[in-house]
Scaffold this motif. Structure first.
Motif, PDB file in Angstrom:
ATOM      1  N   ALA A  47       0.817  -1.212   0.000  1.00 35.37           N
ATOM      2  CA  ALA A  47       0.000   0.000   0.000  1.00 35.37           C
ATOM      3  C   ALA A  47       0.857   1.272   0.000  1.00 35.37           C
ATOM      4  CB  ALA A  47      -0.921  -0.009   1.209  1.00 35.37           C
ATOM      5  N   HIS A  48       2.188   1.109  -0.028  1.00 34.65           N
ATOM      6  CA  HIS A  48       3.052   2.289   0.058  1.00 34.65           C
ATOM      7  C   HIS A  48       4.075   2.317  -1.077  1.00 34.65           C
ATOM      8  CE1 HIS A  48       1.532   3.593   3.932  1.00 34.65           C
ATOM      9  NE2 HIS A  48       1.413   2.310   4.206  1.00 34.65           N
ATOM     10  N   ASP A  49       4.554   3.521  -1.366  1.00 31.34           N
ATOM     11  CA  ASP A  49       5.578   3.685  -2.393  1.00 31.34           C
ATOM     12  C   ASP A  49       6.949   3.484  -1.733  1.00 31.34           C
ATOM     13  OD1 ASP A  49       7.317   4.400  -4.345  1.00 31.34           O
ATOM     14  OD2 ASP A  49       6.646   6.498  -4.507  1.00 31.34           O
ATOM     15  N   LEU A  50       7.567   2.349  -2.040  1.00 31.11           N
ATOM     16  CA  LEU A  50       8.875   2.045  -1.439  1.00 31.11           C
ATOM     17  C   LEU A  50       9.991   2.180  -2.476  1.00 31.11           C
ATOM     18  CD1 LEU A  50       7.891  -1.142   0.670  1.00 31.11           C
ATOM     19  CD2 LEU A  50       7.758   1.272   1.320  1.00 31.11           C
ATOM     20  N   SER A  51       9.692   2.887  -3.577  1.00 30.70           N
ATOM     21  CA  SER A  51      10.650   2.907  -4.688  1.00 30.70           C
ATOM     22  C   SER A  51      11.936   3.664  -4.351  1.00 30.70           C
ATOM     23  CB  SER A  51       9.997   3.500  -5.935  1.00 30.70           C
ATOM     24  OG  SER A  51       9.567   4.815  -5.652  1.00 30.70           O
ATOM     25  N   SER A  52      11.938   4.445  -3.270  1.00 33.83           N
ATOM     26  CA  SER A  52      13.172   5.154  -2.903  1.00 33.83           C
ATOM     27  C   SER A  52      14.252   4.193  -2.404  1.00 33.83           C
ATOM     28  CB  SER A  52      12.875   6.193  -1.816  1.00 33.83           C
ATOM     29  OG  SER A  52      12.246   5.569  -0.709  1.00 33.83           O
ATOM     30  N   LEU A  53      13.871   3.009  -1.939  1.00 37.23           N
ATOM     31  CA  LEU A  53      14.847   2.090  -1.334  1.00 37.23           C
ATOM     32  C   LEU A  53      15.878   1.621  -2.363  1.00 37.23           C
ATOM     33  CD1 LEU A  53      12.485  -0.056   0.927  1.00 37.23           C
ATOM     34  CD2 LEU A  53      14.279   1.514   1.706  1.00 37.23           C
TER      35      LEU A  53
END
Ligand code: WTA
Length: 661
Positions: free
Chosen positions: A385-391
């Motif tokens: 449900a979250h944008d984790l693309s920064s990882l």
């Protein structure tokens, strides 16, 4: 008195579970990586010259050192003759180079309040706190106990101590009054820095009453310095003893914002951190200044591939060594921006971590397998449900990570592609010792891979001989390293006996390990947990990983119990993943036991298998197999003082979902 973990001659630990999936580095990642393969070659050619070069490049010295290493086995001195201040290296030098505006900590309180602390803020606050310590009569060399929730004043307090050269001993805020007073007495601390409390699972959790209780039996303490975190949320208010207890606001706020850091010897004791071993009395592990600073900061930059603009989050508690090295000293020395979060991952719900990553665009996450398995149990929907693309990089520490948990972490948190660094180290080692280098190392799920450049590791049998590739044995370190412990506080004999006496000239870590045919290291857990079944020495880790590889299982713990036929019988405790089809039935129990037999071997098939809602863990998340052995054998429980949640044991005992042959 020492406890011999090997009362009988022991064969090697069997190497049974085969996991051969491989993840080579992504070429695009490799092209920009901080680490290169050349580091290994340089370090091997001349380890001392390697560390000396790095110490001169990375540390700002008041006086240069004249000798890289004095090694009077097992007592090491690194960078002898050098003088420095670690707080200066973590703060002031960055401000002097124009990074004062850079964020050091994005702090997030559990109720949702936030604070942004720049390096300039840190310089001011740490200087004021250092001046307050001086006013309270703390001098260079005096010990200070710190017992706090995860609030910015915790690293500020540590750095203030470091700035004046007063060794700190951080006691995890979840420990009892008894644990606190035991540690204070052992190191004869003069001051306790604490808080009225912190927020935990939506509720105020007062701390000061435990300090008051501890001080009834801690005559060396002259003052307490108390941060106001909860304020009016403490029912009945926080009691303060006149002349002894001082509010942080009252004394720190009025101090001058400037303090000249004290130049200290390389070997000056930076801190003590207590770790409990097999015996009851915790060991005060001593860390020094320069070698520790180098080890923590260099590994931080290489292992996590930290870039100047990254937002980095180590989700451990500062009260553990992971927090000391990779929330405070390593990242700050590298001028890194970190997230610091006060609360638990499930408050207000299991999406909290992923919300934080989305909000702060976190690039690097470092956490423990126990957290990953807890998220696995809840399901991936929270992360999705979250944008984790920064990882960009994901790290793991504290226990062996089961291959399936590794794969889950990569798939659901790391978009299936981000490098995972499984880092093996200990309170005693101070720095990461066995780890992949992202962009360099081809990883295998569940393997910590290879020693960090400059570190020499071996896997040996009980006679001290190297176990050939493909076999399992005992993990030892064969060469001193800069961040190594300098001893056990006040007890050099115990230091020698615990770590250096079993195999002359080698540091015995207490862990089992195997090396596969390609030389990859697989950690097999503490050797006291190894089981002997029909003459086979089996590692708990491998059987647990086999259980976790079944789609219904979130977490498993395996222990041995006496068996008239096989010597030891394997008992498994299993937590199921939440889901409509995962029912704790005898049929599923049988299926899981067969699954282990197929994955590993029929000899590894658990005799007893019990479904449990939770497992007894230490407060840093390690499974306490010793207590499970007591339960499995119907014995009275041994020492439970380090148990995180005492209710868990009763829950397991009252559980009826057992299945047995
Ligand atoms: C275990 C934590 C397997 C190990 C930094 C070690 C691990 C003990 C790993 C030290 C890992 C830590 N794989 N096992 N990546 N990392 N351990 O002192 O048994 O809290 O000896 O330090 O944790 O725990 P400590």
């Amino acid at each position: 008195m020492s406890i011999d973990p090997f009362p009988t001659p022991t064969p090697e630990i069997e190497n049974l579970l085969a996991e051969d999936r491989k993840f080579p580095p992504d070429p695009a990642f490799a092209a920009q990586a901080n680490a290169t393969a050349e580091l290994y070659a340089e370090a091997e050619a001349d380890p001392e010259a390697f560390w000396a070069r790095l110490a001169r490049e990375r540390i700002d010295w008041v006086e240069d050192f004249h000798t890289t290493l004095e090694w009077d086995l097992p007592f090491a001195k690194w960078f002898v003759g050098g003088k420095l201040n670690i707080a200066y290296n973590c703060i002031d030098r960055h401000v002097e180079r124009g990074l004062g505006h850079k964020v050091a900590y994005h702090w997030i309180g559990e109720p949702g309040d936030t604070r942004t602390i720049t390096f300039a803020d840190l310089q001011r606050e740490v200087s004021k706190a250092a001046n307050a310590l001086l006013e309270l009569g703390v001098q260079t060399g005096d010990r200070v106990a710190i017992y706090m929730p995860m609030i910015p004043e915790l690293p500020i307090a540590m750095l203030a101590c470091a700035r004046i050269g007063a060794p700190h001993t951080v006691v995890f805020g979840g420990f009892s009054a008894e644990a606190l007073s035991g540690r204070i007495s052992d190191c004869q601390a003069k001051l306790v820095i604490t808080a009225d409390g912190g927020w935990r699972r939506g509720k105020p959790a007062p701390l000061k009453p435990a300090v008051d209780e501890a001080l009834e039996s801690s005559p060396t303490i002259e003052h307490t310095l108390v941060v106001r975190r909860l304020g009016d949320a403490v029912e009945g208010g926080t009691a303060m003893q006149d002349g002894r207890d001082v509010w942080w606001d009252d004394i720190v706020d009025r101090q001058p914002p400037v303090h000249e850091p004290v130049a200290l010897d390389s070997e000056h004791m930076l801190y003590l951190l207590y770790t409990s071993g097999t015996t009851a009395k915790p060991k005060g592990i001593v860390h020094s200044t320069a070698g520790y600073l180098l080890g923590a900061s260099f590994t931080h930059e290489m292992v996590f591939d930290v870039k100047p603009d990254d937002v980095y989050w180590c989700a451990a508690d500062v009260g553990w060594v992971t927090g000391h090295s990779y929330i405070v000293y390593g990242p700050l020395a590298n001028a890194t921006t970190s997230v610091l979060y006060e609360g638990t991952p499930d408050t207000p719900d299991w999406g909290r971590w992923w919300q934080i990553i989305e909000d702060y665009k976190v690039n690097i996450l470092y956490c423990a397998p126990t957290a990953i398995r807890a998220h696995m149990k809840q399901g991936a929907q929270y992360a999705q449900a979250h944008d984790l693309s920064s990882l960009r990089v994901l790290g793991s520490v504290g226990e062996p990570i089961n291959p399936v948990a590794w794969l889950w972490y990569q798939k659901h948190i790391g978009a299936g592609t981000k490098p995972i660094v499984d880092t093996w180290w200990q309170t005693e080692t101070g720095m990461i010792m066995i780890t992949p280098l992202p962009g360099v190392t081809t990883t295998k799920p569940g393997s910590a891979t290879f020693p960090f450049p400059g570190i020499e590791v071996d896997v040996i049998d009980s006679a001290g001989n190297t176990v050939p590739l493909g076999g399992g044995g005992l993990l030892v370190l064969k060469r001193p390293w800069p961040a190594m412990l300098r001893g056990i506080y006040g007890d050099p004999e115990r230091y020698k006996e615990t770590y250096w006496s079993r195999f002359p000239g080698m540091y015995f870590a207490g862990d089992g390990a195997k090396r596969d045919l390609e030389g990859y290291l697989w950690l097999l857990g503490r050797v006291d947990d190894v089981m002997n079944v029909s003459g086979h020495r089996l590692s708990t880790t491998e059987i647990e990983s086999a259980l976790v590889s079944h789609p219904a299982v979130a977490e498993a713990a395996v222990v041995g119990g006496p068996d008239p036929v096989t010597g030891e019988a394997i008992n498994a405790f299993v937590i199921l993943r939440l889901g409509p089809s995962n029912e704790p039935t005898p049929a599923l129990g049988d299926e899981l036991r067969k699954h282990v037999a197929t994955k590993i071997s029929p000899i590894a098939k658990p005799k007893g298998l019990m479904f449990v809602p939770d497992l007894p863990k230490t407060r840093s998340g390690k499974i306490m197999r010793r207590l499970l052995r007591d339960i499995a054998q119907g014995r009275a429980l041994g020492d439970t003082t380090t148990l995180a949640d005492a209710g868990v044991v009763d829950l397991i005992r009252s559980n009826t979902g057992a299945s047995e042959d």
